[in-house]
Design an enzyme around this catalytic site. Structure first.
Site, PDB file in Angstrom:
ATOM      1  N   ALA A  32      17.183   2.139 -30.854  1.00  0.00           N
ATOM      2  CA  ALA A  32      17.958   0.410 -30.998  1.00  0.00           C
ATOM      3  C   ALA A  32      18.702  -0.045 -31.084  1.00  0.00           C
ATOM      4  O   ALA A  32      19.415  -1.105 -31.759  1.00  0.00           O
ATOM      5  CB  ALA A  32      17.868   0.417 -33.109  1.00  0.00           C
ATOM      6  N   ALA A  33      19.547   0.340 -30.168  1.00  0.00           N
ATOM      7  CA  ALA A  33      21.023  -0.853 -29.906  1.00  0.00           C
ATOM      8  C   ALA A  33      19.916  -1.579 -28.814  1.00  0.00           C
ATOM      9  O   ALA A  33      20.479  -2.778 -28.834  1.00  0.00           O
ATOM     10  CB  ALA A  33      20.728   0.987 -28.572  1.00  0.00           C
ATOM     11  N   GLY A  34      18.612  -1.549 -28.114  1.00  0.00           N
ATOM     12  CA  GLY A  34      18.164  -3.018 -27.819  1.00  0.00           C
ATOM     13  C   GLY A  34      17.714  -3.704 -28.881  1.00  0.00           C
ATOM     14  O   GLY A  34      18.010  -4.481 -28.705  1.00  0.00           O
ATOM     15  N   ASP A  35      17.194  -3.104 -29.823  1.00  0.00           N
ATOM     16  CA  ASP A  35      16.826  -3.943 -30.682  1.00  0.00           C
ATOM     17  C   ASP A  35      17.788  -4.969 -31.717  1.00  0.00           C
ATOM     18  O   ASP A  35      17.601  -5.750 -31.850  1.00  0.00           O
ATOM     19  CB  ASP A  35      16.054  -3.673 -32.269  1.00  0.00           C
TER      20      ASP A  35
END
Length: 306
Positions: free
Chosen positions: A245-248
């Protein structure tokens, strides 16, 4: 007053298995862990925006299965307004995620109720036009993303589009976008030019949208706009354990900073800090950082308070 961010997007239950290595096609590998975690790019970015300080509304759909109540509760617990979260007969969206020891992942998404979000209601449109920023992704029917972006654009609401998963996009949608957030694969799909270096992809995308942010993983992010500004922002140096979820986290924090009209360089550094905090934890929604945690990583990495 907190910035107002409305997210129109997906909500899934993530079924996450960890293993020393990821399986190749036709291969079975023995895992070493399993967890059930609320996720979906739309819901994750809504939670990320709320934890980063936004007054956030979510427009989406869950099913009528056993996952639905947990998905709704997860959003509400993060402070996200779920008045426009509808229920559709059948299963909720599900993502099957495998994570290896190097924090790389493979993801398969079964849309479930997300596929039923084919039109906006009057309440949905009111939530969009009352926002400072509309944030969308591409895990719901494309026609709904176009409707939402057009409604926001016509009302003078800034539109941030995280164009994931990768696909070509219609001109009607791109013309409504103020800030496009993509990785290199997504950029190539939209530009229709095949793989190029990041600078070439940014040039190609500026023919379609006025501003582009390209995420580059551990290398940080690059930015370009039609006024000629170019920025390369390094990411914090961390030991990543799960990049799911780093991109989120990055996109949710960027939407908040964009709604607050911060300088773009500061907004990108703050978004990179959010992604870095998230990548140090396992999970999706549960790994998304608070405003204080982002501020702390920002200060440690870039020096001083933002």
């Amino acid at each position: 007053m907190n910035p107002r961010v409305t997210v129109v997007g997906s909500v899934n239950m993530d079924l996450v298995a960890t293993a020393p290595t990821l399986p190749r096609p036709g291969e079975t590998v023995l895992g070493d862990g399993f967890a059930t975690v609320p996720g979906g790019k739309g819901a994750n970015q809504a939670v990320a925006a709320a934890r980063a300080g936004a007054a956030c509304r979510f427009v989406g759909a869950v099913g009528t299965d056993t996952f639905a109540d947990d998905l709704r509760a997860n959003l509400a617990a993060a402070g996200v307004d779920t008045e426009q979260l509808r229920s559709a007969p059948g299963p909720s969206g599900v993502a099957l995620i495998a994570v290896d020891a190097a924090a790389e992942n493979l993801i398969v998404v079964a849309p479930g109720a997300n596929a039923t979000l084919t039109a906006l209601t009057g309440g949905d449109r009111a939530a969009i036009t009352a926002a400072d920023v509309l944030l969308c992704q591409l895990e719901i029917p494309l026609e709904t993303v176009v409707q939402a972006a057009t409604a926001a654009h016509d009302a003078g609401v800034s539109v941030v589009l995280n164009a994931a998963p990768a696909r070509a996009l219609p001109a009607q949608l791109l013309q409504a976008v103020d800030l496009l957030v993509v990785n290199e694969g997504e950029a190539a799909a939209i530009a229709g030019t095949g793989r190029q270096d990041p600078s070439g992809l940014l040039d190609a995308l500026l023919a379609h949208v006025p501003r582009v942010v390209m995420t580059l993983g551990a290398a940080g992010a690059a930015y370009a706009d039609r006024d000629g500004q170019r920025l390369d922002v390094p990411a914090p140096r961390i030991t990543a354990v799960d990049t799911t979820a780093a991109g989120d986290a990055f996109t949710g924090a960027l939407a908040v900073a964009w709604a607050q009209r911060r300088p773009i360089a500061e907004a990108l550094r703050w978004a990179c800090a959010a992604g870095a905090v998230c990548a140090q934890r396992h999970g999706a929604a549960t790994a998304l950082p608070t405003q204080a945690e982002i501020d702390q990583m920002y200060a440690q990495t870039y020096g001083g308070a933002r």
